[in-house]
Each structure stands twice: as structure tokens, then as C-alpha cells.
Design a protein around this motif. Structure first.
Motif, PDB file in Angstrom:
ATOM      1  N   PHE A   4      56.574  30.103  63.850  1.00 52.50           N
ATOM      2  CA  PHE A   4      55.493  29.931  63.379  1.00 52.50           C
ATOM      3  C   PHE A   4      55.113  29.406  61.962  1.00 52.50           C
ATOM      4  N   ALA A   5      53.854  28.300  62.096  1.00 50.60           N
ATOM      5  CA  ALA A   5      53.694  28.303  61.150  1.00 50.60           C
ATOM      6  C   ALA A   5      53.556  29.461  59.872  1.00 50.60           C
ATOM      7  N   PRO A   6      53.442  29.389  58.701  1.00 51.52           N
ATOM      8  CA  PRO A   6      54.059  30.879  57.698  1.00 51.52           C
ATOM      9  C   PRO A   6      53.049  30.471  57.660  1.00 51.52           C
ATOM     10  N   ALA A   7      52.177  32.527  57.600  1.00 53.76           N
ATOM     11  CA  ALA A   7      51.119  33.628  57.667  1.00 53.76           C
ATOM     12  C   ALA A   7      49.957  32.948  56.858  1.00 53.76           C
ATOM     13  N   PRO A   8      48.829  33.366  56.273  1.00 53.62           N
ATOM     14  CA  PRO A   8      48.678  32.882  56.047  1.00 53.62           C
ATOM     15  C   PRO A   8      47.956  33.845  54.488  1.00 53.62           C
ATOM     16  N   SER A   9      47.385  33.119  53.372  1.00 55.54           N
ATOM     17  CA  SER A   9      48.017  33.268  52.269  1.00 55.54           C
ATOM     18  C   SER A   9      46.661  34.364  51.363  1.00 55.54           C
ATOM     19  N   GLY A  10      46.294  34.887  52.562  1.00 55.45           N
ATOM     20  CA  GLY A  10      45.305  36.760  52.448  1.00 55.45           C
ATOM     21  C   GLY A  10      43.842  35.676  53.026  1.00 55.45           C
ATOM     22  N   THR A  11      42.911  37.148  53.190  1.00 53.89           N
ATOM     23  CA  THR A  11      42.073  36.830  53.589  1.00 53.89           C
ATOM     24  C   THR A  11      40.774  35.884  53.174  1.00 53.89           C
ATOM     25  N   CYS A  29      46.275  25.983  55.613  1.00 61.71           N
ATOM     26  CA  CYS A  29      47.090  24.734  55.491  1.00 61.71           C
ATOM     27  C   CYS A  29      48.506  25.289  57.122  1.00 61.71           C
ATOM     28  N   VAL A  30      48.450  24.744  57.877  1.00 63.91           N
ATOM     29  CA  VAL A  30      49.400  24.957  58.722  1.00 63.91           C
ATOM     30  C   VAL A  30      50.848  24.635  58.473  1.00 63.91           C
ATOM     31  N   ASP A  31      50.752  23.934  56.562  1.00 60.22           N
ATOM     32  CA  ASP A  31      52.189  23.797  56.103  1.00 60.22           C
ATOM     33  C   ASP A  31      53.169  25.345  55.592  1.00 60.22           C
ATOM     34  N   CYS A  32      51.778  25.433  54.751  1.00 59.38           N
ATOM     35  CA  CYS A  32      52.162  26.502  54.190  1.00 59.38           C
ATOM     36  C   CYS A  32      52.050  27.762  54.040  1.00 59.38           C
ATOM     37  N   GLY A  33      50.236  27.964  54.613  1.00 59.52           N
ATOM     38  CA  GLY A  33      49.762  29.019  54.645  1.00 59.52           C
ATOM     39  C   GLY A  33      48.057  29.481  54.175  1.00 59.52           C
ATOM     40  N   ARG A  34      48.223  28.456  53.123  1.00 61.48           N
ATOM     41  CA  ARG A  34      47.476  28.716  51.732  1.00 61.48           C
ATOM     42  C   ARG A  34      45.485  28.302  52.482  1.00 61.48           C
ATOM     43  N   VAL A  35      45.139  29.846  52.201  1.00 58.83           N
ATOM     44  CA  VAL A  35      44.187  29.595  52.701  1.00 58.83           C
ATOM     45  C   VAL A  35      42.677  29.232  51.708  1.00 58.83           C
ATOM     46  N   GLY A  36      41.978  28.069  52.258  1.00 60.95           N
ATOM     47  CA  GLY A  36      41.149  27.455  51.069  1.00 60.95           C
ATOM     48  C   GLY A  36      39.373  27.321  52.007  1.00 60.95           C
ATOM     49  N   CYS A  37      38.397  26.796  50.758  1.00 61.31           N
ATOM     50  CA  CYS A  37      37.965  26.635  51.422  1.00 61.31           C
ATOM     51  C   CYS A  37      37.411  25.452  52.166  1.00 61.31           C
ATOM     52  N   CYS A  38      36.714  24.928  53.221  1.00 68.06           N
ATOM     53  CA  CYS A  38      36.617  23.954  54.125  1.00 68.06           C
ATOM     54  C   CYS A  38      35.586  23.401  52.708  1.00 68.06           C
ATOM     55  N   ASP A  39      34.696  22.268  53.234  1.00 60.79           N
ATOM     56  CA  ASP A  39      34.605  20.734  52.887  1.00 60.79           C
ATOM     57  C   ASP A  39      32.940  21.083  53.150  1.00 60.79           C
ATOM     58  N   SER A  40      32.562  22.072  53.296  1.00 55.89           N
ATOM     59  CA  SER A  40      31.238  21.844  53.282  1.00 55.89           C
ATOM     60  C   SER A  40      30.925  23.076  51.963  1.00 55.89           C
ATOM     61  N   SER A  41      31.910  23.946  52.064  1.00 58.39           N
ATOM     62  CA  SER A  41      32.031  24.255  50.703  1.00 58.39           C
ATOM     63  C   SER A  41      31.720  23.999  49.327  1.00 58.39           C
ATOM     64  N   PRO A  42      30.959  24.383  48.669  1.00 59.83           N
ATOM     65  CA  PRO A  42      30.948  24.018  46.857  1.00 59.83           C
ATOM     66  C   PRO A  42      32.004  23.114  46.420  1.00 59.83           C
ATOM     67  N   ALA A  43      32.949  24.179  46.542  1.00 61.72           N
ATOM     68  CA  ALA A  43      34.463  23.554  46.232  1.00 61.72           C
ATOM     69  C   ALA A  43      35.532  22.758  46.728  1.00 61.72           C
ATOM     70  N   GLN A  44      35.051  22.597  48.471  1.00 66.35           N
ATOM     71  CA  GLN A  44      35.920  22.371  49.272  1.00 66.35           C
ATOM     72  C   GLN A  44      37.629  22.286  48.288  1.00 66.35           C
ATOM     73  N   HIS A  45      37.713  23.695  48.377  1.00 66.14           N
ATOM     74  CA  HIS A  45      39.548  24.047  47.887  1.00 66.14           C
ATOM     75  C   HIS A  45      40.788  23.509  49.326  1.00 66.14           C
ATOM     76  N   ALA A  46      40.246  23.636  50.831  1.00 61.52           N
ATOM     77  CA  ALA A  46      41.257  23.296  51.503  1.00 61.52           C
ATOM     78  C   ALA A  46      41.543  21.849  51.487  1.00 61.52           C
ATOM     79  N   ARG A  47      40.723  20.860  51.791  1.00 57.65           N
ATOM     80  CA  ARG A  47      40.626  19.468  51.164  1.00 57.65           C
ATOM     81  C   ARG A  47      41.449  19.041  49.961  1.00 57.65           C
ATOM     82  N   ARG A  48      40.772  19.391  48.976  1.00 57.15           N
ATOM     83  CA  ARG A  48      42.041  18.832  47.554  1.00 57.15           C
ATOM     84  C   ARG A  48      43.995  20.165  47.381  1.00 57.15           C
ATOM     85  N   HIS A  49      43.406  21.133  48.271  1.00 53.50           N
ATOM     86  CA  HIS A  49      45.104  21.432  48.721  1.00 53.50           C
ATOM     87  C   HIS A  49      46.119  20.502  49.308  1.00 53.50           C
ATOM     88  N   SER A  50      44.987  20.158  50.510  1.00 58.20           N
ATOM     89  CA  SER A  50      46.191  18.857  51.232  1.00 58.20           C
ATOM     90  C   SER A  50      46.012  17.354  50.038  1.00 58.20           C
TER      91      SER A  50
END
Length: 110
Positions: A4-11, A29-50
Motif C-alpha cells: 500500500f502507499a504510505p500513510a498520510p503525513s497528517g490531517t 502524495c502516493v509515493d511518500c504520503g505527504r499531505v499538501g494543499c491543492c492547486d486552488s489553494s493560495p500556496a499550492q503545496h501539493a504541486r510544489r512537493h511534486s
């Protein structure tokens, strides 16, 4: 290694939490479980993580949503088995977190 993909990093988005920011929706993130904010969010952290890690596929971390996205190809991606939990807690608001979302949050979305 787990099947299974790693557990999420938080809520919530860890980067927003560290910086005192807020998010609209969450991605995992399915590779490491990092939870980030979406592209509509001000900081777009999930895309930056990718972009920073090369982890190209994320899944929604919103209740009731079951889809996967490839940030490199900009298209849907095949699903992979996930470790629970599969979404943020139902009682956690979106946008969130509670107490940090500005009153004019809709005007701040991308």
C-alpha cells in the motif's frame, strides 16, 4: 515494502501548518504520503512537493473523493492501494484549518 502507499503525513497541509497558512482542499502524495494543499489553494503545496521531489502522482485527501492525478502529464492517473486514513477527518472544515481561513477566502483562490 508495503503493498500500500504510505500513510498520510497528517490531517492537513504540513507546509501551511508550519507557515500559519490555510488551504482549500487537500491532496496526498502516493509515493511518500505527504499531505499538501491543492492547486486552488493560495500556496499550492501539493504541486510544489511534486515538482521538488519528482513524486508525480497525488490523490484527493477529501472525504468521498477517490481519484488520482499525475502532475507531470496533467491527467488522471491509475489508482493505487492506499493505507488509511483515506481523507481528512469529516469534522475538519474545508477550507481549513478552522481559525486560520480569512473571511475573503473565495477571492484568494487560484
Amino acid at each position: 515494502m508495503s503493498e500500500f502507499a504510505p500513510a498520510p503525513s497528517g490531517t492537513g497541509c504540513g507546509d501551511c501548518d508550519e507557515g500559519g497558512g490555510w488551504w482549500f482542499h487537500l491532496r496526498r502524495c502516493v509515493d511518500c504520503g505527504r499531505v499538501g494543499c491543492c492547486d486552488s489553494s493560495p500556496a499550492q503545496h501539493a504541486r510544489r512537493h511534486s515538482e521538488q521531489t519528482g513524486h508525480r502522482v497525488a490523490t484527493s485527501f477529501e472525504p468521498g473523493e477517490h481519484w488520482f492525478w499525475d502532475y507531470v502529464d496533467e491527467t488522471s492517473a491509475p489508482s493505487v492501494p492506499l493505507s488509511p486514513p483515506f481523507s481528512r477527518p469529516d469534522e475538519q472544515p474545508a477550507p481549513g484549518p478552522d481559525g486560520r481561513v480569512p473571511a475573503d477566502w473565495r477571492a484568494l483562490l487560484h
